[in-house]
Structures are given as C-alpha cells and as structure tokens.
Design an enzyme around this catalytic site. Structure first.
Site, PDB file in Angstrom:
ATOM      1  N   ASN A  47      -8.261   1.694  10.633  1.00 24.06           N
ATOM      2  CA  ASN A  47      -7.455   1.380  11.798  1.00 24.06           C
ATOM      3  C   ASN A  47      -7.987   2.107  13.026  1.00 24.06           C
ATOM      4  O   ASN A  47      -8.461   1.507  13.991  1.00 24.06           O
ATOM      5  CB  ASN A  47      -5.993   1.729  11.529  1.00 24.06           C
ATOM      6  CG  ASN A  47      -5.062   1.330  12.674  1.00 24.06           C
ATOM      7  OD1 ASN A  47      -3.884   1.620  12.626  1.00 24.06           O
ATOM      8  ND2 ASN A  47      -5.546   0.653  13.696  1.00 24.06           N
ATOM      9  N   SER A  48      -7.953   3.456  12.985  1.00 25.67           N
ATOM     10  CA  SER A  48      -8.317   4.254  14.150  1.00 25.67           C
ATOM     11  C   SER A  48      -9.727   3.969  14.643  1.00 25.67           C
ATOM     12  O   SER A  48      -9.983   3.962  15.855  1.00 25.67           O
ATOM     13  CB  SER A  48      -8.180   5.746  13.834  1.00 25.67           C
ATOM     14  OG  SER A  48      -6.863   6.077  13.482  1.00 25.67           O
ATOM     15  N   LYS A  94       0.855  -1.178   0.000  1.00 21.35           N
ATOM     16  CA  LYS A  94       0.000   0.000   0.000  1.00 21.35           C
ATOM     17  C   LYS A  94       0.893   1.230   0.000  1.00 21.35           C
ATOM     18  O   LYS A  94       1.652   1.462   0.945  1.00 21.35           O
ATOM     19  CB  LYS A  94      -0.913   0.015   1.222  1.00 21.35           C
ATOM     20  CG  LYS A  94      -1.802   1.260   1.268  1.00 21.35           C
ATOM     21  CD  LYS A  94      -2.368   1.489   2.650  1.00 21.35           C
ATOM     22  CE  LYS A  94      -2.907   2.912   2.748  1.00 21.35           C
ATOM     23  NZ  LYS A  94      -3.276   3.275   4.126  1.00 21.35           N
ATOM     24  N   ALA A 139      -9.237   5.764   5.070  1.00 18.06           N
ATOM     25  CA  ALA A 139      -9.100   6.916   5.961  1.00 18.06           C
ATOM     26  C   ALA A 139     -10.423   7.633   6.190  1.00 18.06           C
ATOM     27  O   ALA A 139     -11.221   7.826   5.285  1.00 18.06           O
ATOM     28  CB  ALA A 139      -8.077   7.934   5.446  1.00 18.06           C
ATOM     29  N   GLY A 140     -10.640   7.995   7.457  1.00 17.30           N
ATOM     30  CA  GLY A 140     -11.782   8.821   7.835  1.00 17.30           C
ATOM     31  C   GLY A 140     -12.952   8.094   8.450  1.00 17.30           C
ATOM     32  O   GLY A 140     -13.834   8.721   9.037  1.00 17.30           O
ATOM     33  N   GLY A 173      -7.424   9.254  10.458  1.00 14.44           N
ATOM     34  CA  GLY A 173      -7.608   9.309  11.902  1.00 14.44           C
ATOM     35  C   GLY A 173      -8.629  10.308  12.392  1.00 14.44           C
ATOM     36  O   GLY A 173      -8.812  10.469  13.599  1.00 14.44           O
TER      37      GLY A 173
END
EC number: 2.8.1.10
Length: 278
Positions: free
Chosen positions: A228-229, A119, A206-207, A180
């Site tokens: 992830n977050s 990635k 993301a987001g 994040g």
C-alpha cells in the site's frame, strides 16, 4: 552466413505467459500476483486510478478505518473500487487482540453479503505494528472454524508459518520489514525457508518500498506481494503502481526461468573452447 529469425514472444507461443500463470488462494484463482491496499491516497479518485494502473485483482480494505457501507453519511470506497471488478479483501488493521479482529471480520462478511476471504492481522503495539503471534493464532482458529478463508499477516518465523498453515490458513503473509517502513526485504533467508516449506501461497506483506523490492520477493519464489504505502506514498502513485505491476511480473519470470548459479570467480561470457585461432 544465414540469418536467424527469432519469433516474437506472444501469449500464444510464450510457455510462461501472464494470462496462464495463475495462483489459487482458498477457493479463488487469480492472474495478478500484485495485491494492493486503499489507504494513504490523497483522495478516492487517486485511489481508483492507482489501483486501476496496478491491474491488481485483490484489493485490501481496512474495515476499521474505511467506509464500505457501515457509515451511510460518508463516501463509500466501493463506489470507486467495485466488488464487481475486484476481489475485496477485508483486513483487520488496527486490531490489537483476537476478539476485535474476529468481530471486524464478521462485520465485513455482513457488509459484503457473506464474503468469507479475509486478511487477518493482529498487531502487538502501535509503534512497530509488529504482529502479535499469540493473538493471531487465537483469532485464526476462531475464524477458520467459522468458515472464513484466512490470509494471515505474520512474522518471518518459519515455525509460526507452519503452524498457521496446519491450522488451515489459506495464505501465509510474512512481513518483509515493518509496515509502512519501505525498508524492503530485511531477511531473505527466513522468507526462503517459509517458501520452501509451505503448501499454500506465500505473499510478502509489509515493508516494500520500491519496484526492486517487489521483484526480489518474486525472485525468491513468493506467490505474490501485497503493498500500500509504496504506491500511495510515492510522488507519483499512478506511475509507481505501473512500476510495481511490471516488477511483479519480471520477478516472477526470473524465478520461473531459473537464475544462473553464483560463482566466486569470473567466467568468460564468450568461452574460447572449441574455437581455432590462427
């Protein structure tokens, strides 16, 4: 009145069963459309438990921030995230130029015995972590020419997405909002444009903040979601990982089912047409 029996839906008779709904990235095929990261957990034990609960098959690892064997005197993440069970997706998080991103991917390939699926993310600045598209394009070309299968983090610009695909990237990964941030999908229209024009998988990266964000991404037609977050920063990461697993599949089913059309006026749920009333 005769009683109608509705058969239970099982993988054997469900035309859209989870087991059969696979997607292909480069030379690899997967069943789970949820991709997860390994950062921000309180310890490796929690990392392993959350990823197991998510039932993800692809697990992304930040090579510049995580030990997968390059530091022999530190705990090795691969002890809890085994390459025998998961497809490890090395990422270039923390890279701000093409040269360092390419170098990081080559290190990952060496550490993982020739593994070529990566990635790519080249960031513009430390505050927004927004992608630097100029450096991303430069790095992508070098990596593709060197035999890597590149999944690429990018902005939600449809023209940039087309360029990355035409270069040979095997998956386009536009942001939903800043890394994040947990703000969800801020521009569904441009994401839809990317999805409509792509001939390779499109995965929101993301987001995502909660399960509804993941479901919306899948309802738009995304092939998958990387996060992830949203899991690691939840009060109960294990439970959130399970929620995300179900959200991905619910959104995918809704997309395949085809939603009802939106209307400005009401339409009765029980139409009276064709019925006789005394």
């Amino acid at each position: 009145m005769s009683q109608v029996t509705i058969p239970a839906v099982t993988p054997a008779n469900d035309p859209i069963s989870l087991a059969d709904d696979t997607f292909t990235v480069g030379s690899r095929t997967f069943s789970s459309r949820l991709l997860v990261g390994t950062g921000k957990y309180k310890d490796m034990a929690e990392t392993g438990r959350a990823i197991a609960a998510s039932e993800a098959e692809i697990v992304t690892v930040a090579i510049r921030r995580t030990n997968i064997g390059q530091n022999s005197n530190e705990p090795n993440l691969l002890d809890v995230i085994s390459p025998d069970k998961y497809t490890i997706l090395p990422n270039t998080a923390g890279c701000f130029d093409a040269e360092s991103a390419v170098r990081t991917c080559k290190l990952a390939r060496e550490l993982l015995g020739g593994h070529n699926l990566v990635k790519l993310e080249v960031l513009g600045d430390e505050k927004s972590l927004y992608p630097n598209i100029v450096e991303t394009l430069k790095a992508a070309k070098v990596l593709i020419d060197d035999g890597f299968e590149v999944m690429v983090y990018t902005s939600d610009d449809p023209i940039v997405a087309q360029e990355l695909e035409s270069m040979g990237c095997v998956a386009i990964m536009p942001l939903g909002s800043l890394i994040g941030s947990g703000l969800g999908l801020l521009n569904r229209h441009t994401l839809s444009l990317i999805i409509e024009n792509a001939n390779v998988p499109v995965l929101v990266d993301a987001g995502v903040g909660t399960a509804s964000d993941a479901a919306i991404a899948m309802e738009l037609g995304c092939d998958g979601v990387l996060m992830n977050s949203a899991i690691a920063n939840a009060q109960n990461p294990i439970l959130m990982a399970q929620a995300m697993k179900h959200a991905i599949w619910a959104g995918r089913q809704a997309f395949l089912a085809g939603r009802m059309p939106m209307r400005k006026m009401a339409t009765a749920s029980s139409p009276q047409t064709g019925y006789f009333f005394q």
